[in-house]
Design a protein around this motif. Structure first.
Motif, PDB file in Angstrom:
ATOM      1  N   ALA A  94       0.802  -1.218   0.000  1.00  0.00           N
ATOM      2  CA  ALA A  94       0.000   0.000   0.000  1.00  0.00           C
ATOM      3  C   ALA A  94       0.834   1.267   0.000  1.00  0.00           C
ATOM      4  CB  ALA A  94      -0.927  -0.005   1.221  1.00  0.00           C
ATOM      5  N   PHE A  95       1.973   1.238   0.696  1.00  0.00           N
ATOM      6  CA  PHE A  95       2.703   2.488   0.945  1.00  0.00           C
ATOM      7  C   PHE A  95       4.100   2.528   0.351  1.00  0.00           C
ATOM      8  CE2 PHE A  95      -0.455   2.182   4.348  1.00  0.00           C
ATOM      9  CZ  PHE A  95      -1.077   3.417   4.221  1.00  0.00           C
ATOM     10  N   GLY A  96       4.535   1.464  -0.242  1.00  0.00           N
ATOM     11  CA  GLY A  96       5.815   1.475  -0.942  1.00  0.00           C
ATOM     12  C   GLY A  96       6.966   1.919  -0.052  1.00  0.00           C
ATOM     13  N   SER A  97       7.666   2.952  -0.463  1.00  0.00           N
ATOM     14  CA  SER A  97       8.880   3.392   0.230  1.00  0.00           C
ATOM     15  C   SER A  97       8.604   3.986   1.602  1.00  0.00           C
ATOM     16  CB  SER A  97       9.629   4.419  -0.622  1.00  0.00           C
ATOM     17  OG  SER A  97       8.825   5.575  -0.841  1.00  0.00           O
ATOM     18  N   HIS A  98       7.329   4.215   1.946  1.00  0.00           N
ATOM     19  CA  HIS A  98       7.001   4.712   3.279  1.00  0.00           C
ATOM     20  C   HIS A  98       7.032   3.605   4.334  1.00  0.00           C
ATOM     21  CE1 HIS A  98       6.106   8.756   2.094  1.00  0.00           C
ATOM     22  NE2 HIS A  98       5.189   8.380   1.215  1.00  0.00           N
ATOM     23  N   VAL A  99       7.261   2.373   3.911  1.00  0.00           N
ATOM     24  CA  VAL A  99       7.441   1.255   4.835  1.00  0.00           C
ATOM     25  C   VAL A  99       8.898   0.809   4.742  1.00  0.00           C
ATOM     26  CG1 VAL A  99       6.713  -1.079   5.461  1.00  0.00           C
ATOM     27  CG2 VAL A  99       5.048   0.552   4.543  1.00  0.00           C
ATOM     28  N   VAL A 100       9.595   0.835   5.879  1.00  0.00           N
ATOM     29  CA  VAL A 100      11.031   0.531   5.871  1.00  0.00           C
ATOM     30  C   VAL A 100      11.306  -0.645   6.792  1.00  0.00           C
ATOM     31  CG1 VAL A 100      11.676   2.879   5.254  1.00  0.00           C
ATOM     32  CG2 VAL A 100      11.518   2.273   7.673  1.00  0.00           C
ATOM     33  N   PHE A 101      12.369  -1.389   6.461  1.00  0.00           N
ATOM     34  CA  PHE A 101      12.655  -2.658   7.130  1.00  0.00           C
ATOM     35  C   PHE A 101      14.025  -2.635   7.787  1.00  0.00           C
ATOM     36  CE2 PHE A 101       9.338  -3.610   4.137  1.00  0.00           C
ATOM     37  CZ  PHE A 101       8.560  -4.577   4.779  1.00  0.00           C
ATOM     38  N   PRO A 102      14.257  -3.574   8.719  1.00  0.00           N
ATOM     39  CA  PRO A 102      15.543  -3.611   9.416  1.00  0.00           C
ATOM     40  C   PRO A 102      16.730  -3.609   8.464  1.00  0.00           C
ATOM     41  CG  PRO A 102      13.998  -5.094  10.474  1.00  0.00           C
ATOM     42  CD  PRO A 102      13.317  -4.585   9.233  1.00  0.00           C
ATOM     43  N   ASP A 103      17.765  -2.895   8.906  1.00  0.00           N
ATOM     44  CA  ASP A 103      19.041  -2.759   8.204  1.00  0.00           C
ATOM     45  C   ASP A 103      19.009  -1.755   7.055  1.00  0.00           C
ATOM     46  OD1 ASP A 103      20.311  -4.607   9.887  1.00  0.00           O
ATOM     47  OD2 ASP A 103      19.603  -6.284   8.668  1.00  0.00           O
ATOM     48  N   SER A 104      17.841  -1.187   6.764  1.00  0.00           N
ATOM     49  CA  SER A 104      17.818  -0.111   5.770  1.00  0.00           C
ATOM     50  C   SER A 104      18.237   1.197   6.441  1.00  0.00           C
ATOM     51  CB  SER A 104      16.428   0.046   5.164  1.00  0.00           C
ATOM     52  OG  SER A 104      15.507   0.534   6.136  1.00  0.00           O
ATOM     53  N   THR A 105      18.697   2.136   5.645  1.00  0.00           N
ATOM     54  CA  THR A 105      19.134   3.426   6.186  1.00  0.00           C
ATOM     55  C   THR A 105      18.005   4.140   6.892  1.00  0.00           C
ATOM     56  OG1 THR A 105      20.797   3.649   4.437  1.00  0.00           O
ATOM     57  CG2 THR A 105      20.133   5.667   5.586  1.00  0.00           C
ATOM     58  N   GLN A 106      16.809   4.128   6.279  1.00  0.00           N
ATOM     59  CA  GLN A 106      15.658   4.838   6.864  1.00  0.00           C
ATOM     60  C   GLN A 106      15.232   4.195   8.182  1.00  0.00           C
ATOM     61  OE1 GLN A 106      15.930   3.583   3.771  1.00  0.00           O
ATOM     62  NE2 GLN A 106      14.787   4.823   2.252  1.00  0.00           N
ATOM     63  N   TYR A 107      15.231   2.876   8.226  1.00  0.00           N
ATOM     64  CA  TYR A 107      14.871   2.158   9.455  1.00  0.00           C
ATOM     65  C   TYR A 107      15.848   2.490  10.571  1.00  0.00           C
ATOM     66  CZ  TYR A 107      13.900  -1.883  12.516  1.00  0.00           C
ATOM     67  OH  TYR A 107      13.602  -2.699  13.587  1.00  0.00           O
ATOM     68  N   ASN A 108      17.140   2.368  10.268  1.00  0.00           N
ATOM     69  CA  ASN A 108      18.159   2.625  11.289  1.00  0.00           C
ATOM     70  C   ASN A 108      18.117   4.072  11.774  1.00  0.00           C
ATOM     71  OD1 ASN A 108      19.021  -0.009  11.069  1.00  0.00           O
ATOM     72  ND2 ASN A 108      20.697   0.463   9.655  1.00  0.00           N
ATOM     73  N   SER A 109      17.826   4.991  10.860  1.00  0.00           N
ATOM     74  CA  SER A 109      17.724   6.394  11.238  1.00  0.00           C
ATOM     75  C   SER A 109      16.566   6.627  12.190  1.00  0.00           C
ATOM     76  CB  SER A 109      17.559   7.261   9.982  1.00  0.00           C
ATOM     77  OG  SER A 109      17.359   8.617  10.332  1.00  0.00           O
ATOM     78  N   SER A 110      15.434   5.980  11.929  1.00  0.00           N
ATOM     79  CA  SER A 110      14.272   6.131  12.790  1.00  0.00           C
ATOM     80  C   SER A 110      14.549   5.577  14.187  1.00  0.00           C
ATOM     81  CB  SER A 110      13.052   5.432  12.177  1.00  0.00           C
ATOM     82  OG  SER A 110      11.923   5.540  13.019  1.00  0.00           O
ATOM     83  N   VAL A 111      15.049   4.361  14.260  1.00  0.00           N
ATOM     84  CA  VAL A 111      15.281   3.720  15.555  1.00  0.00           C
ATOM     85  C   VAL A 111      16.336   4.471  16.362  1.00  0.00           C
ATOM     86  CG1 VAL A 111      16.125   1.631  16.677  1.00  0.00           C
ATOM     87  CG2 VAL A 111      14.493   1.456  14.795  1.00  0.00           C
ATOM     88  N   SER A 112      17.389   4.926  15.713  1.00  0.00           N
ATOM     89  CA  SER A 112      18.475   5.604  16.436  1.00  0.00           C
ATOM     90  C   SER A 112      18.111   7.008  16.880  1.00  0.00           C
ATOM     91  CB  SER A 112      19.727   5.657  15.561  1.00  0.00           C
ATOM     92  OG  SER A 112      19.514   6.480  14.421  1.00  0.00           O
ATOM     93  N   SER A 113      16.968   7.531  16.421  1.00  0.00           N
ATOM     94  CA  SER A 113      16.592   8.902  16.764  1.00  0.00           C
ATOM     95  C   SER A 113      15.785   8.995  18.058  1.00  0.00           C
ATOM     96  CB  SER A 113      15.798   9.535  15.621  1.00  0.00           C
ATOM     97  OG  SER A 113      14.561   8.877  15.434  1.00  0.00           O
ATOM     98  N   TYR A 114      15.438   7.873  18.675  1.00  0.00           N
ATOM     99  CA  TYR A 114      14.775   7.940  19.986  1.00  0.00           C
ATOM    100  C   TYR A 114      15.744   8.549  20.999  1.00  0.00           C
ATOM    101  CZ  TYR A 114      10.857   5.087  18.402  1.00  0.00           C
ATOM    102  OH  TYR A 114       9.751   4.633  17.737  1.00  0.00           O
ATOM    103  N   PHE A 115      15.203   9.326  21.927  1.00  0.00           N
ATOM    104  CA  PHE A 115      16.077  10.047  22.854  1.00  0.00           C
ATOM    105  C   PHE A 115      16.750   9.102  23.849  1.00  0.00           C
ATOM    106  CE2 PHE A 115      17.171  12.698  26.485  1.00  0.00           C
ATOM    107  CZ  PHE A 115      17.762  13.787  25.869  1.00  0.00           C
ATOM    108  N   PHE A 116      16.033   8.063  24.296  1.00  0.00           N
ATOM    109  CA  PHE A 116      16.551   7.196  25.349  1.00  0.00           C
ATOM    110  C   PHE A 116      16.965   5.847  24.780  1.00  0.00           C
ATOM    111  CE2 PHE A 116      13.564  10.105  27.473  1.00  0.00           C
ATOM    112  CZ  PHE A 116      14.427  10.688  28.400  1.00  0.00           C
TER     113      PHE A 116
END
Length: 501
Positions: free
Chosen positions: A40-62
């Motif tokens: 449904a969403f193509g590139s708006h869904v990202v998976f482990p080890d992708s740059t976008q996924y890692n960027s999202s997870v690493s951006s949490y404050f804690f």
């Protein structure tokens, strides 16, 4: 697949704008749900080890939130896309959904998930000033610093967070304490309208006229009723005032405790916002006090701050006239970074002695923590509860109807930190032991007692802040949830956060 199922699923794919064929109607695993969302969403869904996924997870404050591994992350950019994600979850009955705005909660699972799916709302980041300049519409994916940078140059502001990188959504749905709260109340009381995606996928407005029960429920109800995609906030006319941090050594602690006690016992001043924080840094083996002092005027007369600014010796002072973005950046710079962290809280009425008694408990707890974790950081903050909305204004969920109820109250936050994951369980244990000891002490005769209210945005995972709103209010919340979420999507599928019990 039956013809009816095929038609239903084809209709879903068409509604989502997907151009792919599907072979099943129900995703029996989380990975299957991720594949369905990918269609449904193509590139708006990202998976482990992708740059976008890692960027999202690493951006949490804690760090404890960064350690979670969702099976995939969905990154919508519009309310319509959020609606379509929710509708897709009708085909994912076994999958957990976590909802993320700014990602600033220290509580594991409140805005991220292990093996579920995280809805990362940071793409909903519009900031639109109304033509009459009375309101500003803010996407839930913004950080408060984004809003301040937009409004400060215009000489305008809003009742938002005191920390630059805190997200909009969690802050306001939990209440929200601001530089301006002594004068203007909780941040949520300065929301004119919420745009909300319901469990059905419907997009509605909630305000004083449309969906008024939902409007109230979202002011302290966190994620129990819908996904807030936009906040229409009341503009305040001035953005420059006195503020800054004054730091004193441990030797000044008795004077600091006396100053805060007198501040709480004095007549209420809606221009004074005081955060008094006692801090221990294990790496330096040192204690100090950091007072964040704010006086909501640019007047040259700041004698109201004298009880705090006159305490000596001072290690540093940054008092100045400035704007909201500058002060929020300074507060952010003082936050411990890259730590495993636990918050816990309680609220109590001031007496002439209870701050000193609690301080002694904190010193004991901190000593125990430092002995076990040499690099630990321990901080205890005293501050005020904002006044309730004025008579005739829309209400929030909190159990206060008059400023005389909130002014005597002290909001206590204990926050403990370690850079090591192995220490996280001990941080939980020590913070819980401390709050239990504090409340036991306060409940002894002459010590003031304990308020049932606990500020949701500071509460630990083992605390239940919603119950502190009162039995009648919780009953009302359940009724509102039954109306807007009859199948319990935000109780069963969105499992993070404080749920209605």
């Amino acid at each position: 697949m039956s013809r009816l199922s095929t038609l239903l699923f084809s209709g879903l794919v068409f509604a989502l704008g997907a151009h792919a064929e599907a072979t099943t109607t129900t995703a029996t695993t989380t990975f299957d749900c991720c594949k369905l969302l990918k269609l449904a969403f193509g590139s708006h869904v990202v998976f482990p080890d992708s740059t976008q996924y890692n960027s999202s997870v690493s951006s949490y404050f804690f760090l404890e939130q960064r350690n979670l591994d969702p099976s995939c992350i969905v990154q919508p950019t519009t309310a319509d896309e959020v609606s379509k994600v929710v509708k897709t979850f009708a085909y994912c009955p076994y999958t957990e959904l976590a909802i993320r705005s700014g990602g600033h909660s220290p509580n594991i699972g409140f805005s991220n998930t292990n093996n579920g799916i995280t809805l990362d709302l940071r793409g909903l980041n519009s900031i639109v000033l109304a033509s009459d300049s009375k309101t500003v519409s803010v996407g839930t994916g913004n950080q408060w610093g984004d809003v301040y940078n937009k409004l400060d140059p215009l000489g305008k502001t809003v009742v938002g967070a005191r920390v630059f990188d805190v997200g909009i959504g969690g802050f306001l749905s939990g209440g929200g304490i601001s530089f301006f709260s002594p004068r203007d109340g909780f941040g949520c009381d300065n929301v004119q309208n919420f745009q909300v995606v319901l469990a059905s996928g419907a997009i509605v407005n909630a305000n004083a006229k449309e969906n008024p029960l939902l409007f109230k429920a979202l002011k302290g109800g966190q994620n129990n009723f819908g996904i807030i995609t936009r906040f229409d906030l009341v503009i305040k006319p001035t953005a420059r005032f006195w503020g800054g941090a004054v730091v004193t050594p441990e030797s000044a602690d008795p004077a600091q405790l006396d100053a805060f006690t007198k501040f709480k016992q004095a007549p209420y001043n809606p221009l004074l916002e005081i955060e008094q924080t006692f801090v221990y840094y294990g790496s330096q083996q040192s204690y100090f006090v950091s007072n964040n002092l704010f006086y909501l005027t640019a007047s040259s007369n700041i004698s109201s701050l004298d009880p705090f600014t006159s305490i000596t010796p001072q290690l540093s002072s940054t008092l100045r006239i400035s704007d909201v973005a500058d002060f929020a950046s300074e507060v952010e710079a003082g936050q411990p970074m890259n730590q495993f962290t636990v918050y816990a809280t309680t609220t109590f009425p001031i007496t002439s002695t209870n701050l000193k008694l609690i301080y002694a408990l904190w010193k004991t707890t901190t000593g125990q923590l430092a002995a076990a974790i040499p690099e630990a950081i321990s901080a205890m903050t005293y501050q005020s509860i904002p006044p309730p909305p004025p008579a005739g204004a829309p209400k929030n969920l909190f159990p206060f109807t008059d400023p005389s109820q909130t002014h005597p109250l002290v909001l206590l936050l204990i926050s403990v930190y370690s850079p090591y994951e192995k220490d996280y369980t001990l941080l939980q244990q020590k913070s819980k032991q401390f709050i239990t000891a504090v409340e036991t002490l306060l409940n002894k005769p002459g010590n003031g007692g304990v308020s049932p209210y606990k500020y949701l945005n500071y509460a630990a995972t083992w605390q239940d802040p919603i119950s502190g709103y009162g039995v009648a209010t919780v009953k009302e919340m359940k009724s509102t949830a039954a109306k807007y979420d009859p199948n319990g999507f935000f109780q069963k599928v969105v499992r993070g956060g404080y749920k209605l019990k």
